[in-house]
Motif scaffolding. Structure first.
Motif, PDB file in Angstrom:
ATOM      1  N   CYS A  39      -0.388   5.093   4.953  1.00  0.00           N
ATOM      2  CA  CYS A  39       0.463   3.907   5.013  1.00  0.00           C
ATOM      3  C   CYS A  39       1.930   4.303   5.094  1.00  0.00           C
ATOM      4  N   LEU A  40       2.316   5.300   4.339  1.00  0.00           N
ATOM      5  CA  LEU A  40       3.709   5.755   4.369  1.00  0.00           C
ATOM      6  C   LEU A  40       4.101   6.274   5.743  1.00  0.00           C
ATOM      7  N   TYR A  64       0.824  -1.212   0.000  1.00  0.00           N
ATOM      8  CA  TYR A  64       0.000   0.000   0.000  1.00  0.00           C
ATOM      9  C   TYR A  64       0.859   1.264   0.000  1.00  0.00           C
ATOM     10  N   GLU A  65       2.035   1.203  -0.575  1.00  0.00           N
ATOM     11  CA  GLU A  65       2.987   2.306  -0.525  1.00  0.00           C
ATOM     12  C   GLU A  65       2.498   3.584  -1.186  1.00  0.00           C
ATOM     13  N   ILE A  93      -4.749   4.103  12.824  1.00  0.00           N
ATOM     14  CA  ILE A  93      -5.482   2.950  13.345  1.00  0.00           C
ATOM     15  C   ILE A  93      -6.623   2.588  12.399  1.00  0.00           C
ATOM     16  N   HIS A  94      -7.344   3.600  11.932  1.00  0.00           N
ATOM     17  CA  HIS A  94      -8.446   3.369  10.996  1.00  0.00           C
ATOM     18  C   HIS A  94      -7.932   2.699   9.716  1.00  0.00           C
ATOM     19  N   PHE A  95      -6.806   3.171   9.212  1.00  0.00           N
ATOM     20  CA  PHE A  95      -6.219   2.578   8.014  1.00  0.00           C
ATOM     21  C   PHE A  95      -5.905   1.096   8.243  1.00  0.00           C
ATOM     22  N   LEU A 128       7.604   2.453  11.547  1.00  0.00           N
ATOM     23  CA  LEU A 128       8.202   1.122  11.696  1.00  0.00           C
ATOM     24  C   LEU A 128       9.679   1.125  11.331  1.00  0.00           C
ATOM     25  N   LYS A 129      10.015   1.922  10.342  1.00  0.00           N
ATOM     26  CA  LYS A 129      11.379   1.921   9.832  1.00  0.00           C
ATOM     27  C   LYS A 129      12.340   2.750  10.689  1.00  0.00           C
ATOM     28  N   THR A 130      11.847   3.815  11.303  1.00  0.00           N
ATOM     29  CA  THR A 130      12.730   4.743  12.009  1.00  0.00           C
ATOM     30  C   THR A 130      12.947   4.408  13.482  1.00  0.00           C
ATOM     31  N   LYS A 131      12.095   3.570  14.057  1.00  0.00           N
ATOM     32  CA  LYS A 131      12.271   3.230  15.466  1.00  0.00           C
ATOM     33  C   LYS A 131      12.199   1.728  15.642  1.00  0.00           C
ATOM     34  N   ASP A 132      13.008   1.219  16.532  1.00  0.00           N
ATOM     35  CA  ASP A 132      13.021  -0.211  16.815  1.00  0.00           C
ATOM     36  C   ASP A 132      12.110  -0.476  18.016  1.00  0.00           C
TER      37      ASP A 132
END
Length: 82
Positions: A21-22, A15-16, A48-50, A28-32
């Motif tokens: 979504c982005l 869904y990029e 959350i709705h998405f 997700l990508k910037t924090k572990d």
């Protein structure tokens, strides 16, 4: 990264072209995150709705493909959204 969140990140790659979504993908990508609970707590209402709209489709697809591990992992995140 939490194993479950890896499956979520993979599912979101479908869904990029969606701005919401982005935003989620960037989080997700910037924090572990140590857990999916920690991740869900930083989501805003729109995100959350998405996910509430997208995850049932992704879970169904995973189970239809007999990828039960992926389906169960995505379902864990989905359940935390409520």
């Amino acid at each position: 990264m939490d194993f479950t969140l890896g499956y979520l990140r993979e599912a979101l790659s479908n869904y990029e072209d969606n701005a919401i979504c982005l935003r989620i993908y960037k989080k997700l990508k910037t924090k572990d995150y140590n857990s999916e609970v920690e991740f869900v707590r930083v989501l805003d209402e729109e995100e959350i709705h998405f996910l509430n709209n997208v995850l049932p489709k992704e879970i169904k697809y995973a189970f239809n493909e007999q990828d039960f591990i992926r389906g169960n992992q995505l379902n864990e995140v989905y359940e935390l959204l409520f």
